[in-house]
Motif scaffolding. Structure first.
Motif, mmCIF file in Angstrom:
data_model
loop_
_atom_site.group_PDB
_atom_site.id
_atom_site.type_symbol
_atom_site.label_atom_id
_atom_site.label_comp_id
_atom_site.label_asym_id
_atom_site.label_seq_id
_atom_site.Cartn_x
_atom_site.Cartn_y
_atom_site.Cartn_z
ATOM 1 N N ASP A 57 0.822 -1.218 0.000
ATOM 2 C CA ASP A 57 0.000 0.000 0.000
ATOM 3 C C ASP A 57 0.851 1.262 0.000
ATOM 4 O O ASP A 57 0.512 2.253 -0.656
ATOM 5 C CB ASP A 57 -0.951 0.004 1.202
ATOM 6 N N ALA A 58 1.967 1.233 0.738
ATOM 7 C CA ALA A 58 2.867 2.394 0.771
ATOM 8 C C ALA A 58 3.455 2.639 -0.618
ATOM 9 O O ALA A 58 3.574 3.781 -1.073
ATOM 10 C CB ALA A 58 3.977 2.178 1.797
ATOM 11 N N ALA A 61 0.779 3.943 -3.057
ATOM 12 C CA ALA A 61 0.418 5.337 -2.787
ATOM 13 C C ALA A 61 1.293 6.319 -3.574
ATOM 14 O O ALA A 61 0.944 7.489 -3.717
ATOM 15 C CB ALA A 61 0.524 5.628 -1.292
#
Length: 86
Positions: A57-58, A61
């Protein structure tokens, strides 16, 4: 050929005496992946694989950030950590 600043930062980060915070570790991971591979690819890990899901997810993003910009952000983060975690 001379080692790139991005490659040097990957070596320097291993010299830190103190482990960075989880937030910093995720930032380093995400910018490393974006800087080396571009936008996130592959499937998102399942809900029971929280660590790899957070890492994915990081990275995801940062979608759209250029590899050069991600590399510079990684270098800047490592240099900042070298001052505070040496």
């Amino acid at each position: 050929s001379a080692m790139s600043a991005f490659e040097q930062a990957q070596i320097d980060v291993k010299t830190l005496k103190q482990r960075p915070s989880n937030e910093d570790m995720l930032s380093l991971y995400a910018h490393f992946k974006q800087g080396s591979s571009g936008d996130a690819s592959g499937s998102r890990p399942g809900m029971f694989d929280m660590i790899n899901r957070a890492k994915f997810d990081a990275w995801a993003a940062l979608k759209g950030m250029s590899q050069a910009a991600a590399q510079q952000a990684y270098i800047d983060k490592v240099n900042a950590l070298l001052k505070t975690h040496a």
